[in-house]
Design a protein around this motif. Structure first.
Motif, mmCIF file in Angstrom:
data_model
loop_
_atom_site.group_PDB
_atom_site.id
_atom_site.type_symbol
_atom_site.label_atom_id
_atom_site.label_comp_id
_atom_site.label_asym_id
_atom_site.label_seq_id
_atom_site.Cartn_x
_atom_site.Cartn_y
_atom_site.Cartn_z
ATOM 1 N N ALA A 9 0.891 -1.285 0.044
ATOM 2 C CA ALA A 9 -0.222 0.131 -0.009
ATOM 3 C C ALA A 9 0.962 1.321 -0.070
ATOM 4 C CB ALA A 9 -0.993 0.028 1.186
ATOM 5 N N GLU A 10 0.174 2.160 -0.823
ATOM 6 C CA GLU A 10 1.003 3.749 -0.760
ATOM 7 C C GLU A 10 0.730 4.216 0.814
ATOM 8 O OE1 GLU A 10 -1.196 5.241 -4.088
ATOM 9 O OE2 GLU A 10 0.804 5.135 -5.256
ATOM 10 N N ARG A 11 2.042 4.702 0.889
ATOM 11 C CA ARG A 11 1.896 5.696 2.591
ATOM 12 C C ARG A 11 1.340 7.059 2.162
ATOM 13 N NH1 ARG A 11 1.696 8.594 6.623
ATOM 14 N NH2 ARG A 11 3.254 8.457 8.305
ATOM 15 N N LEU A 12 -0.007 7.232 2.599
ATOM 16 C CA LEU A 12 -0.469 8.570 2.804
ATOM 17 C C LEU A 12 0.124 9.422 3.857
ATOM 18 C CD1 LEU A 12 -3.969 7.614 1.930
ATOM 19 C CD2 LEU A 12 -2.650 8.342 0.366
ATOM 20 N N ARG A 58 -4.108 14.999 0.677
ATOM 21 C CA ARG A 58 -3.225 13.819 1.050
ATOM 22 C C ARG A 58 -2.109 13.925 -0.027
ATOM 23 N NH1 ARG A 58 -5.724 14.301 4.937
ATOM 24 N NH2 ARG A 58 -6.807 12.975 6.041
ATOM 25 N N PHE A 59 -0.836 13.459 0.372
ATOM 26 C CA PHE A 59 0.340 13.257 -0.247
ATOM 27 C C PHE A 59 0.669 11.831 -0.208
ATOM 28 C CE2 PHE A 59 -0.303 17.301 1.997
ATOM 29 C CZ PHE A 59 -0.011 18.045 1.060
ATOM 30 N N VAL A 60 1.256 11.349 -1.483
ATOM 31 C CA VAL A 60 1.907 10.469 -1.908
ATOM 32 C C VAL A 60 3.398 10.377 -2.409
ATOM 33 C CG1 VAL A 60 1.833 7.851 -2.692
ATOM 34 C CG2 VAL A 60 -0.175 8.984 -1.875
ATOM 35 N N LEU A 61 4.345 9.818 -1.829
ATOM 36 C CA LEU A 61 5.712 10.159 -2.330
ATOM 37 C C LEU A 61 6.018 9.007 -3.711
ATOM 38 C CD1 LEU A 61 8.745 10.900 -2.284
ATOM 39 C CD2 LEU A 61 9.212 8.704 -1.234
ATOM 40 N N LYS A 62 6.095 9.839 -4.951
ATOM 41 C CA LYS A 62 6.162 9.290 -5.957
ATOM 42 C C LYS A 62 7.644 8.971 -6.505
ATOM 43 C CE LYS A 62 3.540 8.632 -8.158
ATOM 44 N NZ LYS A 62 2.604 7.360 -8.321
ATOM 45 N N TYR A 63 8.752 9.793 -6.064
ATOM 46 C CA TYR A 63 10.028 9.384 -6.034
ATOM 47 C C TYR A 63 10.852 10.540 -5.299
ATOM 48 C CZ TYR A 63 10.014 12.452 -10.024
ATOM 49 O OH TYR A 63 9.452 13.530 -11.046
ATOM 50 N N ARG A 64 11.936 9.862 -4.810
ATOM 51 C CA ARG A 64 12.789 10.801 -4.332
ATOM 52 C C ARG A 64 13.668 11.701 -5.078
ATOM 53 N NH1 ARG A 64 15.208 8.072 1.026
ATOM 54 N NH2 ARG A 64 13.468 6.572 1.552
ATOM 55 N N ALA A 65 13.906 12.809 -4.788
ATOM 56 C CA ALA A 65 14.758 14.083 -5.393
ATOM 57 C C ALA A 65 15.462 14.723 -4.351
ATOM 58 C CB ALA A 65 13.830 14.644 -6.392
ATOM 59 N N GLY A 66 16.744 14.614 -4.453
ATOM 60 C CA GLY A 66 17.568 15.676 -3.588
ATOM 61 C C GLY A 66 17.750 16.955 -4.311
ATOM 62 N N GLY A 67 18.119 18.019 -3.463
ATOM 63 C CA GLY A 67 18.389 19.543 -4.132
ATOM 64 C C GLY A 67 19.680 19.535 -4.887
ATOM 65 N N ILE A 68 19.742 20.267 -5.825
ATOM 66 C CA ILE A 68 20.912 20.227 -6.633
ATOM 67 C C ILE A 68 22.307 20.497 -5.782
ATOM 68 C CG2 ILE A 68 20.797 22.644 -7.425
ATOM 69 C CD1 ILE A 68 21.842 19.969 -9.838
ATOM 70 N N HIS A 69 21.996 21.185 -4.443
ATOM 71 C CA HIS A 69 23.068 21.528 -3.889
ATOM 72 C C HIS A 69 23.721 20.289 -3.070
ATOM 73 C CE1 HIS A 69 19.715 21.399 -1.114
ATOM 74 N NE2 HIS A 69 20.414 21.067 -0.211
ATOM 75 N N LEU A 70 23.008 19.361 -3.205
ATOM 76 C CA LEU A 70 23.748 17.939 -2.744
ATOM 77 C C LEU A 70 24.392 17.295 -3.659
ATOM 78 C CD1 LEU A 70 20.276 16.786 -0.808
ATOM 79 C CD2 LEU A 70 22.339 17.941 0.242
ATOM 80 N N ASP A 71 24.416 17.652 -4.993
ATOM 81 C CA ASP A 71 25.257 17.002 -5.840
ATOM 82 C C ASP A 71 26.701 17.273 -5.852
ATOM 83 O OD1 ASP A 71 26.308 16.222 -8.611
ATOM 84 O OD2 ASP A 71 24.636 15.837 -9.032
ATOM 85 N N LYS A 72 27.654 16.376 -5.856
ATOM 86 C CA LYS A 72 29.078 16.697 -5.865
ATOM 87 C C LYS A 72 29.485 17.660 -6.953
ATOM 88 C CE LYS A 72 30.538 12.310 -7.863
ATOM 89 N NZ LYS A 72 31.315 12.843 -9.162
ATOM 90 N N ASP A 73 28.852 17.504 -8.022
ATOM 91 C CA ASP A 73 29.392 18.309 -9.113
ATOM 92 C C ASP A 73 28.762 19.739 -9.114
ATOM 93 O OD1 ASP A 73 30.758 16.228 -10.467
ATOM 94 O OD2 ASP A 73 29.043 15.382 -11.353
ATOM 95 N N PHE A 74 27.970 20.130 -8.340
ATOM 96 C CA PHE A 74 27.496 21.441 -8.103
ATOM 97 C C PHE A 74 27.775 21.960 -6.665
ATOM 98 C CE2 PHE A 74 25.137 19.331 -11.539
ATOM 99 C CZ PHE A 74 25.172 20.379 -12.640
ATOM 100 N N PRO A 75 28.969 22.176 -6.341
ATOM 101 C CA PRO A 75 29.238 22.737 -5.201
ATOM 102 C C PRO A 75 29.006 24.181 -4.880
ATOM 103 C CG PRO A 75 31.354 22.961 -6.593
ATOM 104 C CD PRO A 75 30.208 22.238 -7.387
#
Length: 69
Positions: free
Chosen positions: A2-5, A50-67
């Protein structure tokens, strides 16, 4: 499985794109929410949204190629 709501006033567990399911006044849509924020109420259906997570997505600031500069 089941999806987490998630409901308004709960804390966003992980940053990502969430499906937003309203209580009949409009179609579902997607929104980006950040870890640590609170899921917000809708201006129309208030705490019935209600909200359901579709996919995780981190901010660009967390990417090592974008210090941070």
């Amino acid at each position: 499985m089941a999806e987490r709501l998630y409901k308004p006033s709960e804390q966003v567990p992980v940053s990502g794109v969430y499906r937003v399911d309203h209580n009949g006044h409009r179609d579902s849509h997607e929104a980006t929410l950040l870890e640590g924020e609170m899921f917000p109420p809708c201006a129309v259906c208030e705490d019935r949204v209600r909200f359901v997570l579709k996919y995780r997505a981190g901010g660009i600031h967390l990417d090592k190629d974008f210090p941070q500069r």
